[in-house]
Design a protein around this motif. Structure first.
Motif, PDB file in Angstrom:
ATOM      1  N   ALA A 117       0.840  -1.197   0.000  1.00 23.10           N
ATOM      2  CA  ALA A 117       0.000   0.000   0.000  1.00 23.10           C
ATOM      3  C   ALA A 117       0.877   1.250   0.000  1.00 23.10           C
ATOM      4  O   ALA A 117       1.965   1.262   0.582  1.00 23.10           O
ATOM      5  N   PRO A 118       0.451   2.328  -0.653  1.00 23.89           N
ATOM      6  CA  PRO A 118       1.230   3.572  -0.632  1.00 23.89           C
ATOM      7  C   PRO A 118       1.414   4.081   0.795  1.00 23.89           C
ATOM      8  O   PRO A 118       0.564   3.873   1.662  1.00 23.89           O
ATOM      9  N   VAL A 119       2.527   4.739   1.024  1.00 15.96           N
ATOM     10  CA  VAL A 119       2.867   5.238   2.359  1.00 15.96           C
ATOM     11  C   VAL A 119       2.411   6.683   2.481  1.00 15.96           C
ATOM     12  O   VAL A 119       2.707   7.523   1.614  1.00 15.96           O
ATOM     13  N   MET A 120       1.688   6.975   3.556  1.00 14.32           N
ATOM     14  CA  MET A 120       1.272   8.330   3.878  1.00 14.32           C
ATOM     15  C   MET A 120       1.967   8.738   5.171  1.00 14.32           C
ATOM     16  O   MET A 120       1.708   8.175   6.236  1.00 14.32           O
ATOM     17  N   LEU A 121       2.885   9.693   5.069  1.00  9.34           N
ATOM     18  CA  LEU A 121       3.662  10.161   6.209  1.00  9.34           C
ATOM     19  C   LEU A 121       2.989  11.389   6.805  1.00  9.34           C
ATOM     20  O   LEU A 121       2.741  12.374   6.103  1.00  9.34           O
ATOM     21  N   PHE A 122       2.689  11.329   8.092  1.00  2.00           N
ATOM     22  CA  PHE A 122       2.049  12.437   8.794  1.00  2.00           C
ATOM     23  C   PHE A 122       3.098  13.223   9.582  1.00  2.00           C
ATOM     24  O   PHE A 122       3.818  12.648  10.409  1.00  2.00           O
ATOM     25  N   CYS A 123       3.176  14.522   9.329  1.00  3.82           N
ATOM     26  CA  CYS A 123       4.014  15.432  10.108  1.00  3.82           C
ATOM     27  C   CYS A 123       3.091  16.246  11.008  1.00  3.82           C
ATOM     28  O   CYS A 123       2.332  17.104  10.524  1.00  3.82           O
ATOM     29  N   ASN A 124       3.155  15.995  12.291  1.00  2.00           N
ATOM     30  CA  ASN A 124       2.215  16.560  13.239  1.00  2.00           C
ATOM     31  C   ASN A 124       2.444  18.041  13.470  1.00  2.00           C
ATOM     32  O   ASN A 124       3.514  18.590  13.173  1.00  2.00           O
ATOM     33  N   GLY A 125       1.437  18.668  14.053  1.00  2.00           N
ATOM     34  CA  GLY A 125       1.598  20.011  14.564  1.00  2.00           C
ATOM     35  C   GLY A 125       2.243  19.980  15.932  1.00  2.00           C
ATOM     36  O   GLY A 125       2.423  18.919  16.543  1.00  2.00           O
ATOM     37  N   LEU A 126       2.596  21.132  16.421  1.00  3.08           N
ATOM     38  CA  LEU A 126       3.257  21.237  17.712  1.00  3.08           C
ATOM     39  C   LEU A 126       2.282  20.856  18.823  1.00  3.08           C
ATOM     40  O   LEU A 126       1.257  21.511  19.023  1.00  3.08           O
ATOM     41  N   GLY A 127       2.585  19.770  19.519  1.00  4.42           N
ATOM     42  CA  GLY A 127       1.749  19.318  20.622  1.00  4.42           C
ATOM     43  C   GLY A 127       0.730  18.266  20.262  1.00  4.42           C
ATOM     44  O   GLY A 127       0.021  17.775  21.139  1.00  4.42           O
ATOM     45  N   ALA A 128       0.626  17.895  18.998  1.00  2.00           N
ATOM     46  CA  ALA A 128      -0.336  16.873  18.582  1.00  2.00           C
ATOM     47  C   ALA A 128       0.315  15.496  18.666  1.00  2.00           C
ATOM     48  O   ALA A 128       1.359  15.273  18.065  1.00  2.00           O
ATOM     49  N   TYR A 138       7.721  23.354  24.371  1.00  4.86           N
ATOM     50  CA  TYR A 138       6.892  23.915  23.312  1.00  4.86           C
ATOM     51  C   TYR A 138       7.333  25.342  22.963  1.00  4.86           C
ATOM     52  O   TYR A 138       7.387  25.720  21.783  1.00  4.86           O
ATOM     53  N   LEU A 139       7.636  26.140  23.973  1.00  5.57           N
ATOM     54  CA  LEU A 139       8.023  27.519  23.720  1.00  5.57           C
ATOM     55  C   LEU A 139       9.357  27.590  22.975  1.00  5.57           C
ATOM     56  O   LEU A 139       9.548  28.453  22.101  1.00  5.57           O
ATOM     57  N   TRP A 140      10.290  26.693  23.312  1.00  8.92           N
ATOM     58  CA  TRP A 140      11.549  26.661  22.568  1.00  8.92           C
ATOM     59  C   TRP A 140      11.308  26.251  21.114  1.00  8.92           C
ATOM     60  O   TRP A 140      11.944  26.774  20.192  1.00  8.92           O
ATOM     61  N   LEU A 141      10.372  25.313  20.902  1.00 10.38           N
ATOM     62  CA  LEU A 141      10.061  24.901  19.539  1.00 10.38           C
ATOM     63  C   LEU A 141       9.405  26.036  18.750  1.00 10.38           C
ATOM     64  O   LEU A 141       9.620  26.174  17.539  1.00 10.38           O
ATOM     65  N   PHE A 142       8.593  26.853  19.422  1.00 10.99           N
ATOM     66  CA  PHE A 142       8.032  28.030  18.766  1.00 10.99           C
ATOM     67  C   PHE A 142       9.146  28.929  18.234  1.00 10.99           C
ATOM     68  O   PHE A 142       9.079  29.448  17.111  1.00 10.99           O
ATOM     69  N   GLN A 143      10.174  29.121  19.040  1.00 10.44           N
ATOM     70  CA  GLN A 143      11.280  29.964  18.606  1.00 10.44           C
ATOM     71  C   GLN A 143      12.039  29.335  17.439  1.00 10.44           C
ATOM     72  O   GLN A 143      12.516  30.052  16.546  1.00 10.44           O
TER      73      GLN A 143
END
Length: 414
Positions: free
Chosen positions: A99-110, A298-303
């Motif tokens: 089956a084809p591969v679907m790669l999910f890149c999440n949002g911050l905190g998901a 999370y705040l460091w990732l925002f930066q």
């Protein structure tokens, strides 16, 4: 191509229209007066609901996860010694190869597959779904150096995670919010492993230059936001106070948010389970406020998101791309997608005029309609698969509830 026409269309057409909708949306959508005085319009809206892709797919009243199998958890040690946790849902081999591969890149905190539940339920086992926990979050370890939290590091993590899953190529890369920047970076660094792109509610970089600025970028606001984030990240007592206030307000704010911008169809037809949007958003925000240390990460990732940009490299992204924005998105305004469409040679932009930063949750029917059409156009689905015929592995054959799926995710995480 000269950008003037797209800029004019955004500021002179879409923005005034959005402001007009915002003024009258509450009255029109939630009061009974328009329903009594405008029966033809209401009848047309009912026909639109009947023609939605969720109904065309033959979905039952409440979708479920039984035939998707177990979520396979694994871990891989990255190049710098950081342990990363990933999750895989294997697709079904229908005699035409894997089956084809679907790669999910999440949002911050998901976490894991939670935010992408509508996509997984809609397409079933036609695809193999892969995602991972960003370094420093959830099941993945936090690196010793904060510099190792940059967006390019997450893109390298995605490549190493795919190799650990024995997947050499991602046919579709779906990025939401922060995941848009990760997906763009991955497509630039690993062109041989990146297929088509589906980018939802994201930006091309420098996010604080546009955060809370839905109409026009202001020259000083990003400096104020950056200073506030940096100050809060280095003062635990501030994070503790913010956490206590946020945890108390989350239930009320989520209910109001869903009432104002949630999909009317999902309120009437529990395709993904009762209170799907409300429970998903509540879990998402509660995880953001899990602890002071977690909030600081999370705040460091925002930066890091603000420090990152691929704007100058967008013309070199040759992959076919589907860009989906929400007109009321205050965190990452819709004009990011206008700018990306103008510079990416094979990009198609869709703007949902009723959603904000959570288009996939607020109006999944819009995302699924255009995603199904794009996958069919790209040759990753047959025309019959998009209608959910009786022989497909669609949602009607699934048996476990969405709430059980979320409970399984939490159990695997703990």
């Amino acid at each position: 191509m000269w950008p003037f026409p797209s800029v004019v269309s955004y500021y002179l057409v879409h923005v005034p229209f959005a402001l007009w909708l915002w003024m009258f949306s509450t009255i029109w959508r939630h009061c009974s007066f328009p329903a009594r005085c405008c029966k033809p319009c209401c009848a047309r809206r009912r026909r639109d609901k009947a023609d939605s892709p969720l109904r065309l797919a033959g979905m039952p009243k409440e979708a479920s996860f039984k035939d998707l199998g177990q979520i396979r958890n694994g871990s891989v040690v990255a190049r710098d010694g950081t342990r990363l946790q990933y999750q895989v849902i294997e697709g079904k081999d229908e005699g035409q190869g894997p089956a084809p591969v679907m790669l999910f890149c999440n949002g911050l905190g998901a976490p894991q597959f939670q935010i992408f539940t509508p996509i997984i339920l809609h397409f079933g086992r036609r695809f193999t779904y892969v995602t991972w926990d960003y370094r420093g979050l959830f099941g993945s370890d936090r690196p010793e150096s904060l510099r190792r939290l940059s967006v390019s590091e997450h893109a390298h993590d995605a490549a190493e995670m795919l190799r650990a899953c024995d997947k050499q190529f991602a046919n579709v890369i779906v990025g939401w919010s922060m995941g848009v920047q990760v997906a763009l970076e991955f497509s630039l660094l690993y062109r041989e492993s990146a297929g088509r792109l589906v980018l939802i509610n994201g930006a091309h970089g420098h996010v604080l230059h546009s955060a809370l600025q839905p109409i026009v970028r202001l020259p000083i606001l990003h400096d104020v936001c950056r200073a506030a984030i940096e100050y809060a990240a280095t003062h635990p007592q501030i994070l503790r106070s913010i956490r206590h206030v946020a945890l108390a307000l989350i239930p009320t704010l989520v209910r109001f948010y869903v009432w104002l911008l949630g999909s009317r169809m999902l309120k009437n037809v529990h395709v993904f389970g009762k209170r799907f949007v409300e429970s998903t958003l509540t879990d998402f925000l509660n995880q953001l406020c899990e602890s002071e240390k977690c909030m600081a990460t999370y705040l460091w990732l925002f930066q890091e998101l603000h420090a990152h940009s691929v704007y100058h490299l967008l013309p070199s992204i040759e992959q076919e791309s589907l860009l989906i924005a929400g007109l009321f998105d205050l965190l990452l305004p819709a004009y990011h997608m206008w700018e990306m469409e103008r510079r990416m040679p094979h990009a198609t932009r869709i703007c949902d005029k009723w959603s904000s930063h959570f288009t996939l949750l607020e109006h999944p029917e819009v995302v699924l309609k255009h995603l199904t059409a794009a996958l069919t156009r790209w040759g990753l689905m047959d025309d019959a698969d998009g209608t959910g015929d009786g022989d497909s592995t669609g949602l009607r054959r699934l048996g476990r509830s969405t709430s059980s799926f979320r409970s399984l995710q939490r159990a695997k995480h703990t």
